[in-house]
Write an enzyme that holds these catalytic residues in place. Structure first.
Site, PDB file in Angstrom:
ATOM      1  N   GLY A   9       0.798  -1.241   0.000  1.00  0.00           N
ATOM      2  CA  GLY A   9       0.000   0.000   0.000  1.00  0.00           C
ATOM      3  C   GLY A   9       0.816   1.269   0.000  1.00  0.00           C
ATOM      4  O   GLY A   9       0.449   2.242   0.653  1.00  0.00           O
ATOM      5  N   SER A  11       1.335   3.294  -2.538  1.00  0.00           N
ATOM      6  CA  SER A  11       1.019   4.226  -3.627  1.00  0.00           C
ATOM      7  C   SER A  11       0.573   5.585  -3.117  1.00  0.00           C
ATOM      8  O   SER A  11       0.644   6.578  -3.826  1.00  0.00           O
ATOM      9  CB  SER A  11      -0.073   3.633  -4.528  1.00  0.00           C
ATOM     10  OG  SER A  11      -1.280   3.529  -3.800  1.00  0.00           O
ATOM     11  N   ASP A  43      -6.350 -14.208  -3.988  1.00  0.00           N
ATOM     12  CA  ASP A  43      -5.537 -15.303  -3.494  1.00  0.00           C
ATOM     13  C   ASP A  43      -4.410 -15.702  -4.449  1.00  0.00           C
ATOM     14  O   ASP A  43      -3.265 -15.906  -4.048  1.00  0.00           O
ATOM     15  CB  ASP A  43      -6.472 -16.510  -3.323  1.00  0.00           C
ATOM     16  CG  ASP A  43      -6.209 -17.210  -2.018  1.00  0.00           C
ATOM     17  OD1 ASP A  43      -5.679 -16.553  -1.109  1.00  0.00           O
ATOM     18  OD2 ASP A  43      -6.527 -18.414  -1.930  1.00  0.00           O
ATOM     19  N   ASN A  63       0.756  -2.625   5.424  1.00  0.00           N
ATOM     20  CA  ASN A  63       0.119  -1.309   5.572  1.00  0.00           C
ATOM     21  C   ASN A  63      -1.184  -1.190   4.783  1.00  0.00           C
ATOM     22  O   ASN A  63      -2.106  -0.520   5.243  1.00  0.00           O
ATOM     23  CB  ASN A  63       1.107  -0.216   5.117  1.00  0.00           C
ATOM     24  CG  ASN A  63       0.400   1.094   4.836  1.00  0.00           C
ATOM     25  OD1 ASN A  63       0.003   1.813   5.758  1.00  0.00           O
ATOM     26  ND2 ASN A  63       0.181   1.402   3.563  1.00  0.00           N
ATOM     27  N   SER A 115      -5.285   0.149  13.774  1.00  0.00           N
ATOM     28  CA  SER A 115      -6.073   1.381  13.913  1.00  0.00           C
ATOM     29  C   SER A 115      -6.541   1.520  15.358  1.00  0.00           C
ATOM     30  O   SER A 115      -6.572   0.527  16.100  1.00  0.00           O
ATOM     31  CB  SER A 115      -7.300   1.274  12.999  1.00  0.00           C
ATOM     32  OG  SER A 115      -8.270   2.252  13.331  1.00  0.00           O
ATOM     33  N   TYR A 128     -14.377  -3.350   9.930  1.00  0.00           N
ATOM     34  CA  TYR A 128     -13.038  -2.761  10.085  1.00  0.00           C
ATOM     35  C   TYR A 128     -12.465  -3.186  11.439  1.00  0.00           C
ATOM     36  O   TYR A 128     -11.327  -3.632  11.536  1.00  0.00           O
ATOM     37  CB  TYR A 128     -13.162  -1.245   9.980  1.00  0.00           C
ATOM     38  CG  TYR A 128     -11.859  -0.491   9.837  1.00  0.00           C
ATOM     39  CD1 TYR A 128     -11.044  -0.665   8.709  1.00  0.00           C
ATOM     40  CD2 TYR A 128     -11.439   0.420  10.796  1.00  0.00           C
ATOM     41  CE1 TYR A 128      -9.861   0.046   8.562  1.00  0.00           C
ATOM     42  CE2 TYR A 128     -10.263   1.140  10.660  1.00  0.00           C
ATOM     43  CZ  TYR A 128      -9.481   0.951   9.543  1.00  0.00           C
ATOM     44  OH  TYR A 128      -8.303   1.671   9.394  1.00  0.00           O
ATOM     45  N   ALA A 130     -13.414  -5.766  13.260  1.00  0.00           N
ATOM     46  CA  ALA A 130     -13.199  -7.221  13.275  1.00  0.00           C
ATOM     47  C   ALA A 130     -11.795  -7.518  12.746  1.00  0.00           C
ATOM     48  O   ALA A 130     -11.041  -8.321  13.320  1.00  0.00           O
ATOM     49  CB  ALA A 130     -14.245  -7.929  12.430  1.00  0.00           C
ATOM     50  N   LYS A 132      -9.187  -5.267  12.378  1.00  0.00           N
ATOM     51  CA  LYS A 132      -8.092  -4.588  13.092  1.00  0.00           C
ATOM     52  C   LYS A 132      -7.872  -5.177  14.500  1.00  0.00           C
ATOM     53  O   LYS A 132      -6.733  -5.262  14.960  1.00  0.00           O
ATOM     54  CB  LYS A 132      -8.331  -3.075  13.146  1.00  0.00           C
ATOM     55  CG  LYS A 132      -8.347  -2.387  11.773  1.00  0.00           C
ATOM     56  CD  LYS A 132      -7.022  -2.513  11.020  1.00  0.00           C
ATOM     57  CE  LYS A 132      -6.951  -1.597   9.799  1.00  0.00           C
ATOM     58  NZ  LYS A 132      -5.701  -1.736   9.040  1.00  0.00           N
TER      59      LYS A 132
HETATM   60  N1  LIG Z   1      -6.109   7.264   7.255  1.00  0.00           N
HETATM   61  C1  LIG Z   1      -6.391   7.045   8.506  1.00  0.00           C
HETATM   62  O1  LIG Z   1      -6.943   7.924   9.195  1.00  0.00           O
HETATM   63  C2  LIG Z   1      -6.063   5.731   9.138  1.00  0.00           C
HETATM   64  C3  LIG Z   1      -6.295   5.592  10.507  1.00  0.00           C
HETATM   65  C4  LIG Z   1      -6.001   4.372  11.123  1.00  0.00           C
HETATM   66  C5  LIG Z   1      -5.469   3.340  10.392  1.00  0.00           C
HETATM   67  N2  LIG Z   1      -5.268   3.492   9.054  1.00  0.00           N
HETATM   68  C6  LIG Z   1      -4.724   2.326   8.345  1.00  0.00           C
HETATM   69  O2  LIG Z   1      -3.518   2.732   7.692  1.00  0.00           O
HETATM   70  C7  LIG Z   1      -3.328   1.949   6.503  1.00  0.00           C
HETATM   71  C8  LIG Z   1      -3.101   2.892   5.315  1.00  0.00           C
HETATM   72  O3  LIG Z   1      -4.228   3.748   5.230  1.00  0.00           O
HETATM   73  P1  LIG Z   1      -4.239   5.074   4.335  1.00  0.00           P
HETATM   74  O4  LIG Z   1      -5.094   6.045   5.043  1.00  0.00           O
HETATM   75  O5  LIG Z   1      -2.869   5.440   3.926  1.00  0.00           O
HETATM   76  O6  LIG Z   1      -5.076   4.513   3.084  1.00  0.00           O
HETATM   77  P2  LIG Z   1      -5.193   5.027   1.563  1.00  0.00           P
HETATM   78  O7  LIG Z   1      -4.666   6.415   1.434  1.00  0.00           O
HETATM   79  O8  LIG Z   1      -6.598   4.741   1.161  1.00  0.00           O
HETATM   80  O9  LIG Z   1      -4.210   4.005   0.814  1.00  0.00           O
HETATM   81  C9  LIG Z   1      -4.494   2.632   0.855  1.00  0.00           C
HETATM   82  C10 LIG Z   1      -3.361   1.856   0.214  1.00  0.00           C
HETATM   83  O10 LIG Z   1      -3.717   0.453   0.267  1.00  0.00           O
HETATM   84  C11 LIG Z   1      -3.659  -0.075  -1.057  1.00  0.00           C
HETATM   85  N3  LIG Z   1      -4.663  -1.143  -1.272  1.00  0.00           N
HETATM   86  C12 LIG Z   1      -5.978  -1.125  -1.003  1.00  0.00           C
HETATM   87  N4  LIG Z   1      -6.567  -2.273  -1.393  1.00  0.00           N
HETATM   88  C13 LIG Z   1      -5.572  -3.038  -1.940  1.00  0.00           C
HETATM   89  C14 LIG Z   1      -5.524  -4.332  -2.534  1.00  0.00           C
HETATM   90  N5  LIG Z   1      -6.626  -5.090  -2.699  1.00  0.00           N
HETATM   91  N6  LIG Z   1      -4.335  -4.804  -2.966  1.00  0.00           N
HETATM   92  C15 LIG Z   1      -3.206  -4.067  -2.834  1.00  0.00           C
HETATM   93  N7  LIG Z   1      -3.182  -2.824  -2.298  1.00  0.00           N
HETATM   94  C16 LIG Z   1      -4.357  -2.321  -1.857  1.00  0.00           C
HETATM   95  C17 LIG Z   1      -3.959   1.121  -1.961  1.00  0.00           C
HETATM   96  O11 LIG Z   1      -3.498   0.835  -3.274  1.00  0.00           O
HETATM   97  P3  LIG Z   1      -4.216   1.510  -4.568  1.00  0.00           P
HETATM   98  O12 LIG Z   1      -3.527   2.840  -4.758  1.00  0.00           O
HETATM   99  O13 LIG Z   1      -3.960   0.545  -5.662  1.00  0.00           O
HETATM  100  O14 LIG Z   1      -5.681   1.678  -4.260  1.00  0.00           O
HETATM  101  C18 LIG Z   1      -3.187   2.216  -1.245  1.00  0.00           C
HETATM  102  O15 LIG Z   1      -1.813   2.157  -1.585  1.00  0.00           O
HETATM  103  C19 LIG Z   1      -4.573   1.064   6.378  1.00  0.00           C
HETATM  104  O16 LIG Z   1      -4.294  -0.209   6.891  1.00  0.00           O
HETATM  105  C20 LIG Z   1      -5.597   1.781   7.240  1.00  0.00           C
HETATM  106  O17 LIG Z   1      -6.586   0.900   7.736  1.00  0.00           O
HETATM  107  C21 LIG Z   1      -5.548   4.651   8.421  1.00  0.00           C
END
Ligand SMILES: NC(=O)c1ccc[n+]([C@@H]2O[C@H](COP(=O)([O-])OP(=O)(O)OC[C@H]3O[C@@H](n4cnc5c(N)ncnc54)[C@H](OP(=O)(O)O)[C@@H]3O)[C@@H](O)[C@H]2O)c1
Length: 221
Positions: A9, A11, A43, A63, A115, A128, A130, A132
């Site tokens: 993740g 990107s 898978d 991530n 999270s 979510y 479940a 995390k």
């Molecule tokens: N943002 C928050 O406030 C927050 C708070 C607590 C925890 N988190 C956790 O932090 C982590 C990152 O969150 P973020 O906010 O940075 O999210 P984000 O900006 O939405 O980015 C999500 C990343 O995950 C990748 N991804 C999603 N589905 C995928 C799949 N099927 N296969 C491969 N890659 C996939 C996306 O790739 P693509 O570009 O291809 O879509 C992207 O690189 C997550 O685990 C999230 O639950 C976030």
């Protein structure tokens, strides 16, 4: 010594910040597959990616994540499947496949990005939470299982972070309400989460394992 890192993740959002942070600090060879190379929902894609991985991975950072916010009676089977697969099952599969080499090398660092909703929960966060809570659970179990191999396993539990995920999921008016509940009065920047991850995987962390580290500006306190 250069350490090989597999980071999912990367990107955008937190993953992109982790990647930049590790590049800046140096000492890491970062492997960060795009979704077309490693689709965590699929898978076969996971199996193919792992089978073709030529590099020995020292550090795994799970991530990538998705968050579908909905009342449980409104979610369809496909969403249940996706939420649990991307956020919990796929990270476990990556861990499982990379552990044998880490054990052999007597070195490993695993970070699962969880999270605050893996510590406590809230309406519409059922799936979510479940996932995390689950990732925090396996973090603890594996810290016990793998400690003797010098494999340290931790999860990082961010609160609200300024990323696409947050912007997509929380309307502006609600964001303003939430801010009043955060002692530091602001959302985190992705780089602040990245710096914690960087510390946990660094040579400076020799004794923290099995923890779910909350980084939320005091929101849960
Ligand atoms: N943002 C928050 O406030 C927050 C708070 C607590 C925890 N988190 C956790 O932090 C982590 C990152 O969150 P973020 O906010 O940075 O999210 P984000 O900006 O939405 O980015 C999500 C990343 O995950 C990748 N991804 C999603 N589905 C995928 C799949 N099927 N296969 C491969 N890659 C996939 C996306 O790739 P693509 O570009 O291809 O879509 C992207 O690189 C997550 O685990 C999230 O639950 C976030």
């Amino acid at each position: 010594m250069i350490r090989n890192v597999l980071l999912t993740g990367a990107s955008r959002g937190i993953g992109e910040a982790i990647k930049k942070c590790l590049i800046t600090s140096g000492g890491y060879n970062i492997i960060s597959p795009k979704r077309r190379e490693l689709d965590l929902c699929n898978d076969l894609s996971i199996k193919k990616y792992i089978d073709n991985l030529k590099t020995n991975i020292d550090i795994l950072i799970n991530n990538a994540g998705i968050n579908n916010i909905e009342y449980i009676e409104n979610v369809d089977t496909m969403t249940i499947q996706e939420m649990i697969t991307v956020n919990l099952i796929s990270p476990i599969k990556l861990i499982k496949s990379l552990i044998p080499d880490m054990k052999k090398n007597k070195f490993g660092r695993i970070i699962n990005i969880s999270s605050i909703w893996g510590i406590r929960s809230k309406e519409k966060r059922g799936l979510y939470s479940a996932a995390k809570f689950g990732i925090n659970g396996i973090t603890k179990a594996l810290a016990r299982e793998l400690g003797t191999y010098n494999i340290l396993v931790n999860s990082v539990c961010p609160g609200y972070v300024n990323t696409d995920l947050t912007k997509k999921n929380i309307p502006q008016a609600e964001q303003e309400k939430i801010l009043k509940d955060i002692p530091l009065g602001r959302f985190a920047e992705p780089v602040e989460i990245a710096k914690l991850v960087e510390f946990l995987i660094s040579e400076n962390n020799t004794y923290i394992t099995g923890q779910s580290l909350i980084i939320d500006g005091g929101f849960l306190s």
